[in-house]
Scaffold this motif. Structure first.
Motif, short mmCIF file in Angstrom:
data_model
loop_
_atom_site.label_atom_id
_atom_site.label_comp_id
_atom_site.label_asym_id
_atom_site.label_seq_id
_atom_site.Cartn_x
_atom_site.Cartn_y
_atom_site.Cartn_z
N GLY A 163 38.04 35.38 31.86
CA GLY A 163 38.53 36.37 30.92
C GLY A 163 39.02 37.62 31.63
O GLY A 163 39.15 37.65 32.86
N PRO A 164 39.25 38.70 30.88
CA PRO A 164 39.82 39.92 31.48
C PRO A 164 38.83 40.77 32.25
O PRO A 164 39.25 41.75 32.88
CB PRO A 164 40.36 40.68 30.25
CG PRO A 164 39.55 40.19 29.10
CD PRO A 164 39.23 38.74 29.39
N LEU A 165 37.52 40.47 32.23
CA LEU A 165 36.54 41.29 32.94
C LEU A 165 36.93 41.45 34.41
O LEU A 165 37.20 40.47 35.09
CB LEU A 165 35.16 40.64 32.85
CG LEU A 165 34.02 41.43 33.51
CD1 LEU A 165 33.63 42.62 32.65
CD2 LEU A 165 32.82 40.54 33.77
N ALA A 166 36.95 42.69 34.88
CA ALA A 166 37.29 42.93 36.29
C ALA A 166 36.35 43.93 36.95
O ALA A 166 36.50 44.23 38.13
CB ALA A 166 38.74 43.43 36.41
N SER A 167 35.39 44.44 36.21
CA SER A 167 34.47 45.42 36.78
C SER A 167 33.33 44.71 37.51
O SER A 167 32.89 43.64 37.11
CB SER A 167 33.90 46.32 35.68
OG SER A 167 33.28 45.55 34.67
N LYS A 193 38.94 45.65 42.39
CA LYS A 193 37.77 46.16 41.71
C LYS A 193 38.15 47.40 40.90
O LYS A 193 38.94 48.24 41.34
CB LYS A 193 36.67 46.52 42.72
CG LYS A 193 36.11 45.33 43.45
CD LYS A 193 35.34 44.42 42.49
CE LYS A 193 34.54 43.39 43.27
NZ LYS A 193 35.37 42.43 43.97
N ARG A 194 37.56 47.51 39.72
CA ARG A 194 37.78 48.70 38.93
C ARG A 194 36.62 48.83 37.95
O ARG A 194 35.83 47.91 37.77
CB ARG A 194 39.10 48.62 38.16
CG ARG A 194 39.14 47.57 37.07
CD ARG A 194 40.35 47.79 36.14
NE ARG A 194 40.28 46.92 34.97
CZ ARG A 194 40.97 45.80 34.82
NH1 ARG A 194 41.76 45.39 35.79
NH2 ARG A 194 40.85 45.09 33.71
N PRO A 248 34.47 34.86 36.63
CA PRO A 248 35.03 36.19 36.35
C PRO A 248 35.51 36.89 37.61
O PRO A 248 34.97 36.68 38.70
CB PRO A 248 33.86 36.94 35.70
CG PRO A 248 32.64 36.24 36.21
CD PRO A 248 33.02 34.80 36.36
N TRP A 249 36.54 37.74 37.44
CA TRP A 249 36.97 38.57 38.56
C TRP A 249 35.83 39.50 38.99
O TRP A 249 35.64 39.76 40.17
CB TRP A 249 38.17 39.42 38.17
CG TRP A 249 39.43 38.68 37.91
CD1 TRP A 249 40.09 38.55 36.72
CD2 TRP A 249 40.23 37.96 38.87
NE1 TRP A 249 41.24 37.81 36.86
CE2 TRP A 249 41.35 37.43 38.17
CE3 TRP A 249 40.11 37.70 40.23
CZ2 TRP A 249 42.32 36.67 38.81
CZ3 TRP A 249 41.08 36.94 40.86
CH2 TRP A 249 42.18 36.44 40.14
N GLY A 250 35.11 40.03 38.03
CA GLY A 250 34.00 40.93 38.31
C GLY A 250 32.67 40.21 38.19
O GLY A 250 32.60 38.98 38.29
N GLU A 251 31.60 40.98 37.95
CA GLU A 251 30.27 40.41 37.81
C GLU A 251 29.93 40.27 36.33
O GLU A 251 29.83 41.26 35.61
CB GLU A 251 29.24 41.28 38.51
CG GLU A 251 27.80 40.85 38.31
CD GLU A 251 27.55 39.38 38.66
OE1 GLU A 251 26.76 38.73 37.95
OE2 GLU A 251 28.14 38.89 39.66
N GLY A 252 29.75 39.03 35.88
CA GLY A 252 29.53 38.77 34.47
C GLY A 252 28.10 38.95 34.00
O GLY A 252 27.86 39.41 32.88
N LEU A 253 27.12 38.58 34.81
CA LEU A 253 25.75 38.51 34.32
C LEU A 253 25.10 39.87 34.11
O LEU A 253 24.00 39.94 33.55
CB LEU A 253 24.89 37.67 35.26
CG LEU A 253 25.21 36.17 35.23
CD1 LEU A 253 24.24 35.40 36.11
CD2 LEU A 253 25.18 35.61 33.80
N GLN A 278 29.68 31.95 38.47
CA GLN A 278 29.65 32.55 39.79
C GLN A 278 29.10 33.97 39.66
O GLN A 278 29.55 34.74 38.80
CB GLN A 278 31.04 32.58 40.40
CG GLN A 278 31.61 31.20 40.68
CD GLN A 278 33.02 31.27 41.24
OE1 GLN A 278 33.84 32.06 40.80
NE2 GLN A 278 33.32 30.41 42.20
N THR A 279 28.13 34.34 40.50
CA THR A 279 27.44 35.61 40.32
C THR A 279 26.94 36.16 41.65
O THR A 279 26.68 35.40 42.59
CB THR A 279 26.24 35.43 39.36
OG1 THR A 279 25.51 36.67 39.27
CG2 THR A 279 25.29 34.34 39.83
N ASN A 280 26.82 37.48 41.72
CA ASN A 280 26.19 38.10 42.90
C ASN A 280 24.68 38.23 42.73
O ASN A 280 24.00 38.74 43.62
CB ASN A 280 26.83 39.46 43.22
CG ASN A 280 26.65 40.49 42.11
OD1 ASN A 280 25.71 40.43 41.31
ND2 ASN A 280 27.57 41.46 42.06
N LEU A 281 24.16 37.79 41.60
CA LEU A 281 22.72 37.72 41.31
C LEU A 281 22.09 39.11 41.27
O LEU A 281 20.90 39.28 41.54
CB LEU A 281 21.99 36.83 42.32
CG LEU A 281 20.68 36.18 41.86
CD1 LEU A 281 20.86 35.38 40.60
CD2 LEU A 281 20.09 35.33 42.97
#
Length: 300
Positions: free
Chosen positions: A9-13, A25-26, A61-66, A90-93
């Motif tokens: 989706g559009p999430l990028a943060s 990143k934004r 996601p482009w950014g971090e979703g969780l 996909q996550t940075n946890l």
């Protein structure tokens, strides 16, 4: 039919700012976050509707979703649906892990990346141990940069033996044979990541049993081929599904080349393609990878 969907989706943060990350990143505004939430909830509602299809879903996601409640909720809800075989992200946890107590551990999975310098090592390792204690399927990975080597070796020593530690070749980096051997000593499957894979005209599952979906519901064969196949929500994509060769010259991202039929990765990752978890014993031996030099301008 068995259908795999890669949703972005559009999430990028993101709460991290890794210097090697190719994604912009934004800080998303409130309106942008509300739009992302609405798009994800629309997709989740579509996936939850009764269907004869067997769905596998990977959120990329482009950014971090969780760190967003709507992604955690989507994974929990989708994990309990009988027609969803796997739901992963996909996550940075960096998020907490207690929400996973509400998910079906037989369906939910995480693709985790450790970013040295962005979070304390002990904190990340503790999160991994929490996942293991909860019985959650997950893989862990590191970008193969020289300054990450010590952290990668520490992770391999400290993670449970059954947790696969993957190494991604760094964007645009050429590895000497000794360097590649070092990373292969940590991740025996690193040879698949070391070089881009020639893909032009070769058969690929994307566009047939694997598709990419964006926040508007536009369906494409994968994230790297812009041509649309139709829309998810009006069903127009269905008639476009079918076998086709890759239109790009090379593929150098795991979420793309894992679906190439010329590679054995569906056997290597049998049962864990989306979360990058190899089948038992599949990661124990380094593969022999036939590599073709990419053209001057490699397609991304």
């Amino acid at each position: 039919m068995d259908l795999t969907l890669l949703y972005r989706g559009p999430l990028a943060s993101c709460d991290y700012d890794c210097p090697y990350c190719p994604f912009a990143k934004r800080r998303d505004t409130g309106d942008q976050l509300r739009a992302d939430r609405a798009a994800l909830e629309r997709f989740t509602a579509w996936a939850a509707a009764p269907t004869d299809d067997r769905l596998s879903i990977l959120f990329t996601p482009w950014g971090e979703g969780l760190v967003r409640s709507w992604y955690r909720r989507a994974l929990v809800e989708l994990s309990h649906l009988p027609h969803v075989r796997r739901v992963a992200i996909q996550t940075n946890l960096s998020c907490r892990t207690d929400w996973l107590a509400d998910a079906d551990p037989g369906t939910v999975a995480l693709w985790c990346t450790y970013h040295p310098g962005q979070t304390p090592y002990d904190r990340f390792l503790a999160k991994c141990r929490e996942l293991s204690a909860r019985g959650v399927r997950f893989s862990v990975g590191v970008v193969g940069l020289p300054e990450h080597l010590a952290a990668a070796r520490a992770l391999r020593a400290d993670l449970p033996d059954h947790v696969y530690l993957w190494i991604n070749a760094a964007e645009g980096r050429t590895y000497t044979d000794p360097e590649a051997d070092t990373w292969t000593g940590i991740d025996p499957l690193f040879p698949y990541s070391r070089h881009p894979h020639a893909s032009a005209g070769l058969p690929c599952r994307t566009g047939e049993s694997v598709v990419s979906v964006d926040g508007e519901g536009t369906v494409r064969r994968c994230h790297f081929v812009p041509a649309p196949l139709g829309n998810l929500y009006d069903g127009s994509y269905r008639s476009a599904l079918g076998p086709r060769g890759c239109p790009l010259t090379t593929c150098d991202c795991h979420i793309g080349y894992v679906h190439l039929e010329t590679l054995p990765l569906y056997d290597v990752f049998a049962g864990g393609v989306l979360e990058r978890v190899p089948a038992p014993r599949a990661a124990d031996a380094a593969p022999t990878v036939t590599w073709l030099p990419p053209p001057t301008t490699a397609a991304r």
